[in-house]
Design a protein around this motif. Structure first.
Motif, PDB file in Angstrom:
ATOM      1  N   GLY A  21      56.799  94.217  18.010  1.00 59.86           N
ATOM      2  CA  GLY A  21      57.739  93.297  17.390  1.00 59.86           C
ATOM      3  C   GLY A  21      59.138  93.524  17.943  1.00 59.86           C
ATOM      4  O   GLY A  21      59.624  94.660  17.967  1.00 59.86           O
ATOM      5  N   VAL A  22      59.777  92.472  18.399  1.00 60.09           N
ATOM      6  CA  VAL A  22      61.103  92.602  19.001  1.00 60.09           C
ATOM      7  C   VAL A  22      62.165  92.799  17.929  1.00 60.09           C
ATOM      8  O   VAL A  22      63.143  93.530  18.129  1.00 60.09           O
ATOM      9  N   PHE A  23      61.981  92.161  16.761  1.00 59.24           N
ATOM     10  CA  PHE A  23      63.000  92.171  15.719  1.00 59.24           C
ATOM     11  C   PHE A  23      62.485  92.835  14.441  1.00 59.24           C
ATOM     12  O   PHE A  23      61.275  92.867  14.190  1.00 59.24           O
ATOM     13  N   PRO A  24      63.408  93.338  13.606  1.00 57.82           N
ATOM     14  CA  PRO A  24      63.026  93.918  12.304  1.00 57.82           C
ATOM     15  C   PRO A  24      62.714  92.800  11.309  1.00 57.82           C
ATOM     16  O   PRO A  24      63.547  92.412  10.492  1.00 57.82           O
ATOM     17  N   GLU A  25      61.504  92.287  11.366  1.00 57.36           N
ATOM     18  CA  GLU A  25      61.158  91.068  10.644  1.00 57.36           C
ATOM     19  C   GLU A  25      61.277  91.225   9.130  1.00 57.36           C
ATOM     20  O   GLU A  25      61.737  90.315   8.437  1.00 57.36           O
ATOM     21  N   LYS A  26      60.875  92.370   8.584  1.00 56.66           N
ATOM     22  CA  LYS A  26      60.943  92.565   7.133  1.00 56.66           C
ATOM     23  C   LYS A  26      62.392  92.573   6.657  1.00 56.66           C
ATOM     24  O   LYS A  26      62.730  91.969   5.637  1.00 56.66           O
ATOM     25  N   LEU A  27      63.262  93.263   7.402  1.00 55.68           N
ATOM     26  CA  LEU A  27      64.671  93.297   7.018  1.00 55.68           C
ATOM     27  C   LEU A  27      65.287  91.914   7.083  1.00 55.68           C
ATOM     28  O   LEU A  27      66.047  91.513   6.193  1.00 55.68           O
ATOM     29  N   LEU A  28      64.971  91.164   8.133  1.00 57.90           N
ATOM     30  CA  LEU A  28      65.523  89.817   8.278  1.00 57.90           C
ATOM     31  C   LEU A  28      65.018  88.905   7.170  1.00 57.90           C
ATOM     32  O   LEU A  28      65.758  88.035   6.683  1.00 57.90           O
ATOM     33  N   TRP A  76      72.820  92.733  26.749  1.00 62.95           N
ATOM     34  CA  TRP A  76      72.106  93.980  26.446  1.00 62.95           C
ATOM     35  C   TRP A  76      70.667  93.692  26.055  1.00 62.95           C
ATOM     36  O   TRP A  76      69.743  94.398  26.466  1.00 62.95           O
ATOM     37  N   LEU A  77      70.460  92.648  25.238  1.00 65.62           N
ATOM     38  CA  LEU A  77      69.108  92.264  24.831  1.00 65.62           C
ATOM     39  C   LEU A  77      68.250  91.952  26.049  1.00 65.62           C
ATOM     40  O   LEU A  77      67.096  92.404  26.140  1.00 65.62           O
ATOM     41  N   TYR A  78      68.789  91.215  27.003  1.00 63.25           N
ATOM     42  CA  TYR A  78      68.020  90.841  28.189  1.00 63.25           C
ATOM     43  C   TYR A  78      67.677  92.059  29.049  1.00 63.25           C
ATOM     44  O   TYR A  78      66.607  92.127  29.645  1.00 63.25           O
ATOM     45  N   ARG A  79      68.592  93.028  29.106  1.00 64.55           N
ATOM     46  CA  ARG A  79      68.285  94.255  29.853  1.00 64.55           C
ATOM     47  C   ARG A  79      67.136  95.008  29.201  1.00 64.55           C
ATOM     48  O   ARG A  79      66.249  95.531  29.894  1.00 64.55           O
ATOM     49  N   LYS A  80      67.152  95.064  27.872  1.00 59.15           N
ATOM     50  CA  LYS A  80      66.081  95.768  27.173  1.00 59.15           C
ATOM     51  C   LYS A  80      64.755  95.002  27.265  1.00 59.15           C
ATOM     52  O   LYS A  80      63.690  95.616  27.353  1.00 59.15           O
ATOM     53  N   MET A  81      64.816  93.675  27.225  1.00 69.49           N
ATOM     54  CA  MET A  81      63.606  92.874  27.392  1.00 69.49           C
ATOM     55  C   MET A  81      63.009  93.100  28.777  1.00 69.49           C
ATOM     56  O   MET A  81      61.789  93.233  28.932  1.00 69.49           O
ATOM     57  N   LYS A  82      63.862  93.148  29.775  1.00 60.95           N
ATOM     58  CA  LYS A  82      63.392  93.355  31.147  1.00 60.95           C
ATOM     59  C   LYS A  82      62.756  94.729  31.305  1.00 60.95           C
ATOM     60  O   LYS A  82      61.740  94.894  31.987  1.00 60.95           O
ATOM     61  N   ALA A  83      63.337  95.742  30.649  1.00 58.69           N
ATOM     62  CA  ALA A  83      62.801  97.103  30.723  1.00 58.69           C
ATOM     63  C   ALA A  83      61.652  97.335  29.749  1.00 58.69           C
ATOM     64  O   ALA A  83      61.076  98.432  29.727  1.00 58.69           O
ATOM     65  N   MET A 136      73.165 100.643  20.860  1.00 57.55           N
ATOM     66  CA  MET A 136      73.347  99.650  21.936  1.00 57.55           C
ATOM     67  C   MET A 136      74.113 100.299  23.079  1.00 57.55           C
ATOM     68  O   MET A 136      75.334 100.217  23.189  1.00 57.55           O
ATOM     69  N   LYS A 137      73.385 100.956  23.949  1.00 56.06           N
ATOM     70  CA  LYS A 137      73.978 101.646  25.109  1.00 56.06           C
ATOM     71  C   LYS A 137      73.465 101.027  26.385  1.00 56.06           C
ATOM     72  O   LYS A 137      72.401 100.476  26.454  1.00 56.06           O
ATOM     73  N   GLU A 171      61.796  97.695  26.606  1.00 54.73           N
ATOM     74  CA  GLU A 171      62.187  98.690  25.600  1.00 54.73           C
ATOM     75  C   GLU A 171      62.467  97.978  24.275  1.00 54.73           C
ATOM     76  O   GLU A 171      63.585  97.962  23.759  1.00 54.73           O
ATOM     77  N   HIS A 172      61.425  97.394  23.711  1.00 52.11           N
ATOM     78  CA  HIS A 172      61.585  96.533  22.545  1.00 52.11           C
ATOM     79  C   HIS A 172      61.949  97.315  21.283  1.00 52.11           C
ATOM     80  O   HIS A 172      62.643  96.792  20.409  1.00 52.11           O
ATOM     81  N   ARG A 173      61.504  98.553  21.210  1.00 53.54           N
ATOM     82  CA  ARG A 173      61.796  99.329  20.008  1.00 53.54           C
ATOM     83  C   ARG A 173      63.285  99.626  19.864  1.00 53.54           C
ATOM     84  O   ARG A 173      63.775  99.830  18.758  1.00 53.54           O
ATOM     85  N   GLN A 174      63.998  99.673  20.974  1.00 48.42           N
ATOM     86  CA  GLN A 174      65.436  99.937  20.910  1.00 48.42           C
ATOM     87  C   GLN A 174      66.234  98.724  20.441  1.00 48.42           C
ATOM     88  O   GLN A 174      67.402  98.856  20.082  1.00 48.42           O
TER      89      GLN A 174
END
Length: 296
Positions: free
Chosen positions: A239-246, A98-105, A295-296, A107-110
């Motif tokens: 930003g691909v990831f929620p850096e502050k939360l992590l 799923w991550l790779y599909r979103k990276m390809k599209a 995650m759809k 759609e990083h915010r999702q």
């Protein structure tokens, strides 16, 4: 017998899966696919070897400095503390396509809300493992291994960092930037050996749990730095990831690893902590599962 039985089971399943794939593909050799597969995976062989070193060096060095008895106690603690690796592996295996599909599209915010949900679930499961450490050891081993409980919190906290660094590594692999992954893993494995050599002789085998945690913290930081560099290289502005939360989760798990140790003599308090955690999960379940439904 232990080695042969493990090898037999893995080879049987591996050969069975390979035969099924080849029969469905109707073609054994495809030059383009073989070139891509070998070019992608061969640079990762040292990475897998360094991971093995990172997992095993603690026990080898404890056996050298303290004997096989202490190494056995540490092995029980490590097995108990890393039970949640089953969860992280399952999560990563289902999440990566799923991550790779979103990276390809693009759609990083999702991606961020889904990672937030998974990270919180892994963190909650890891905290539960810390809290129930003495109970898990009592189930897995005899009273002779009771000292293993003092190693579980830092080793269990390492699982959270494993989950986080795997996500950073996924982005690097998506862009085909595999070679740096190997060097980062080798650096973390070397750091683990050095830290073990310094602290095990001084503080005993219990220090190995904390050197393991420190090594995974370093591994995660290095992967983060390289992931950010690769994102800039490929012009990923968001930003691909929620850096502050992590970051909050990472710091929180290190602190909790130390705090939980103080609760191991207070069985009632440990169960209260778990009850509070369970209540919080129930209260915020809609928001948490809302992250995962993205995650759809």
């Amino acid at each position: 017998a232990r080695i042969l039985s493990s090898a037999l089971v893995q080879c049987s399943f591996g050969l069975g899966c390979a035969a099924l794939l080849f029969s469905r593909g109707k073609k054994l050799f495809h030059k383009e696919y073989w070139r891509f597969a070998l070019g992608f995976n061969l640079p990762l062989l040292p990475y897998y070897l360094s991971q093995s070193l990172l997992h095993q060096s603690d026990r080898i060095m404890i056996n050298y400095y303290g004997g096989s008895g202490q190494a056995a106690v540490y092995s029980v603690a490590y097995a108990a503390g890393t039970l949640m690796l089953l969860l992280t592996s399952a999560v990563n295996g289902s999440f990566m396509p799923w991550l790779y599909r979103k990276m390809k599209a693009e759609e990083h915010r999702q991606i961020r809300p889904v990672i937030s949900g998974f990270a919180l679930l892994v963190g909650a499961a890891t905290l539960a493992m810390m809290v129930f450490g003495p109970d898990v050891v009592a189930i897995l081993a005899t009273d002779a291994y009771s000292q293993a409980i003092w190693i579980i919190p830092p080793v269990a906290a390492s699982v959270v960092f494993v989950f986080i660094y795997m996500q950073f590594a996924n982005v690097q692999m998506y862009y085909g930037e595999n070679r740096g992954i190997t060097w980062i893993s080798l650096a973390a494995a070397a750091a683990n050996v050095i830290l073990n050599g310094i602290f095990i002789p001084r503080f005993g085998y219990l220090a190995a749990g904390w050197t393991t945690l420190a090594s995974y913290v370093l591994l995660t930081l290095l992967h983060y730095v390289r992931m950010r560099r690769i994102c800039r290289k490929h012009q990923v502005s968001e930003g691909v990831f929620p850096e502050k939360l992590l970051l909050v989760l990472s710091v929180g798990m290190v602190l909790l690893a130390g705090l939980v140790l103080g609760l191991y003599r207070l069985g009632f308090v440990r169960y209260v902590v778990f009850l509070v955690e369970a209540i919080l999960l129930i209260l915020f379940r809609k928001k948490l599962f809302g992250f995962l439904k993205a995650m759809k």
